[in-house]
Design a protein around this motif. Sequence first.
Motif, PDB file in Angstrom:
ATOM      1  N   TRP A  55      -5.962   9.539  -7.955  1.00 21.08           N
ATOM      2  CA  TRP A  55      -4.688   8.938  -8.361  1.00 21.08           C
ATOM      3  C   TRP A  55      -4.821   7.690  -9.225  1.00 21.08           C
ATOM      4  O   TRP A  55      -3.807   7.085  -9.594  1.00 21.08           O
ATOM      5  CB  TRP A  55      -3.822   8.655  -7.119  1.00 21.08           C
ATOM      6  CG  TRP A  55      -3.140   9.915  -6.715  1.00 21.08           C
ATOM      7  CD1 TRP A  55      -3.625  10.894  -5.886  1.00 21.08           C
ATOM      8  CD2 TRP A  55      -1.891  10.408  -7.213  1.00 21.08           C
ATOM      9  NE1 TRP A  55      -2.755  11.952  -5.833  1.00 21.08           N
ATOM     10  CE2 TRP A  55      -1.674  11.673  -6.628  1.00 21.08           C
ATOM     11  CE3 TRP A  55      -0.927   9.900  -8.096  1.00 21.08           C
ATOM     12  CZ2 TRP A  55      -0.543  12.445  -6.906  1.00 21.08           C
ATOM     13  CZ3 TRP A  55       0.208  10.658  -8.352  1.00 21.08           C
ATOM     14  CH2 TRP A  55       0.380  11.907  -7.764  1.00 21.08           C
ATOM     15  N   ILE A  56      -6.042   7.309  -9.564  1.00 19.71           N
ATOM     16  CA  ILE A  56      -6.198   6.076 -10.350  1.00 19.71           C
ATOM     17  C   ILE A  56      -5.496   6.199 -11.706  1.00 19.71           C
ATOM     18  O   ILE A  56      -4.744   5.315 -12.107  1.00 19.71           O
ATOM     19  CB  ILE A  56      -7.689   5.733 -10.541  1.00 19.71           C
ATOM     20  CG1 ILE A  56      -8.300   5.314  -9.207  1.00 19.71           C
ATOM     21  CG2 ILE A  56      -7.861   4.625 -11.572  1.00 19.71           C
ATOM     22  CD1 ILE A  56      -9.809   5.124  -9.244  1.00 19.71           C
ATOM     23  N   THR A  57      -5.721   7.300 -12.389  1.00 18.41           N
ATOM     24  CA  THR A  57      -5.132   7.411 -13.737  1.00 18.41           C
ATOM     25  C   THR A  57      -3.617   7.559 -13.681  1.00 18.41           C
ATOM     26  O   THR A  57      -2.940   7.365 -14.673  1.00 18.41           O
ATOM     27  CB  THR A  57      -5.703   8.610 -14.519  1.00 18.41           C
ATOM     28  OG1 THR A  57      -5.411   9.814 -13.801  1.00 18.41           O
ATOM     29  CG2 THR A  57      -7.211   8.482 -14.717  1.00 18.41           C
ATOM     30  N   ALA A 116      -1.602   6.017 -11.231  1.00 17.88           N
ATOM     31  CA  ALA A 116      -0.961   4.976 -10.403  1.00 17.88           C
ATOM     32  C   ALA A 116       0.352   4.527 -11.057  1.00 17.88           C
ATOM     33  O   ALA A 116       0.452   4.473 -12.275  1.00 17.88           O
ATOM     34  CB  ALA A 116      -1.907   3.800 -10.236  1.00 17.88           C
TER      35      ALA A 116
END
Lengths: 334, 251
Positions: A74-76, A78
């Motif tokens: 989910w980092i890209t 957020a």
Amino acid sequence: MSKKEIKNTGTEATRSDRAEATRSLEEIFEQRIARDEKIEPKNWMPEKYRKTHIRQISQHAHSEIVGMLPEGNWITRAPSLRRKVALLAKVQDEAGHGLYLYSACETLGITREELYEQLHTGKAKYSSIFNYPTTTWADMGAIGWLVDGAAIINQVPLCSTSYGPYARAMIRVCKEESFHQRQGFEIMTKLAQGTPEQKAMAQDALNRWWWPSLMMLGPTDAESVHTEQSMKWKLKRKTNDELRQQFIDQTVPQADLIGLTIPDPDLKWNDERGHYDFGAINWDEFWQVVKGHGPCNKERLSARVNAWEEGEWVRDAAMAYAEKQEDKKLKKAI
Amino acid sequence: MKNENIIQYIYGIADNALILGQRLSELCGHGPNLETDIALTNISLDLFGQIRSYFQYAAKLSGDKKTEDDLAFLRIEREYKNVLLVEQPNRHFGYVLTRQFFYDVFHLLLLQELQKSTDETLTAIAKKGIKEVSYHQRFSSDWIKRLGDGTEESHHKVQEAVDDLWKFTDELFHMTEDDRVAVESGIGVDVSKLKERYYKRVGEVLEEATLTIPETKWFQKGGKQGIHSEHMGYLLADLQYMQRTYPNMEW
Ligand SMILES: [Fe+2]
Ligand SMILES: [Fe+2]
Ligand SMILES: [Fe+2]
């Protein structure tokens, strides 16, 4: 016994001498543990102690780095800059935990390459919780709150475990894990207080992560094989069932506070016990996932194997370059 | 200088950090070993930190209740002003480090000039950034040397990346209309003047890395005008997913 007699039974005497020596080493070792002193890498330790610690510490290290994957997912995506930075930093912390733990494990006479090999071939395990998919942003909240939360309950007792390098690594790790837990709870709180879509997202995440989090504290005591020995070596202070109860008692009021519902119809406070009673855990599912049949076992392992294999030429280059630099230095010195 | 011009000028700088930071963040958890994984994530974190400072400032200048997130997530592709270089995908570690190196050298030169800006906020952001970017440049230069002068395979791979990405370097020095206005009013940097120092520094590192400096004279451009490569749309789809799917919510 005369000198002659000793000579005659030489081999036997040496063998019993050796047994005697081991016994006294073992006594020193056990006394040290009883006195709450740390065992350090240079100290003698029984082979079984060494092997058990390699297994547990490496399993823990593997869990940290496999654990980077579900949240890394989910980092890209957020939802805000603030959340992106916090999530990046969190996942990076987990990499740091992996690093301390691999280093602690290496002090027991095994290399990082060997440890990775064990992970990649499926010989070594990692925490099964990371074999579940992260399907929404709320999973970042649920993982921090519940998974890091359960990890802390498992790990705080390890800060005073008998093996020095492990205990010291755990002190650093636990500090950061409790920060992660607060951060996760804060994500959940924000969602629970948000729009109906956000609240539904939070409840759905709690529904999916609750039971796997309870399983994370390990099989019930009746089925747990290592407990007695582990208690003696301070790898464990409480049984799995005690830890699970502690986790539930701690978490239920937090869910109440933010208006989310624990997905367990049998959950209720028991005044007599002073604890929450809870419903039956689906241990079939647990063993299924442990054996490799969870929703993401294949993806997680292949992501690790890919990163390692695709990184090989990079590691080789770094090594070759370092050797060349070393040669240059030597030539200059001559 | 009008606020709208300053905002556009800020996009011209900050969008590079945003898109490069986003690219790097894709790699978190997938690095060749833990140490480089942590280091690349650190660079990404630094870049996002800088982005927040730029966009918080730009949001304040815009004055219409916009937030840093509106600026970062809710523009259409055409309105992102980053150079083509930074949106190039993570084909392999050689590409990642070459892209980083090509940008870091420029980035440091840019911030060293930007700290002389007449705009105090930009000066402060630049000063803080210089420390971080000096480290980034050291990190990426060291890796270019390691890969270039490492094994035959690594040499070949990083040379391939250098050859491929070289065509995106010239755009870094193109002056846009917003740049010109910003330079005239004393807040902006004349990037065209950084070119010579840039290629000198890049050349030194490539040479030490035993790599060949490409001779191509054909360069690609367009990002500064918002005309991007086909990669950009997918990157934005990820970046904007939550804000687009769940508009007007707080996270
Ligand atoms: Fe952990
Ligand atoms: Fe951790
Ligand atoms: Fe954590």
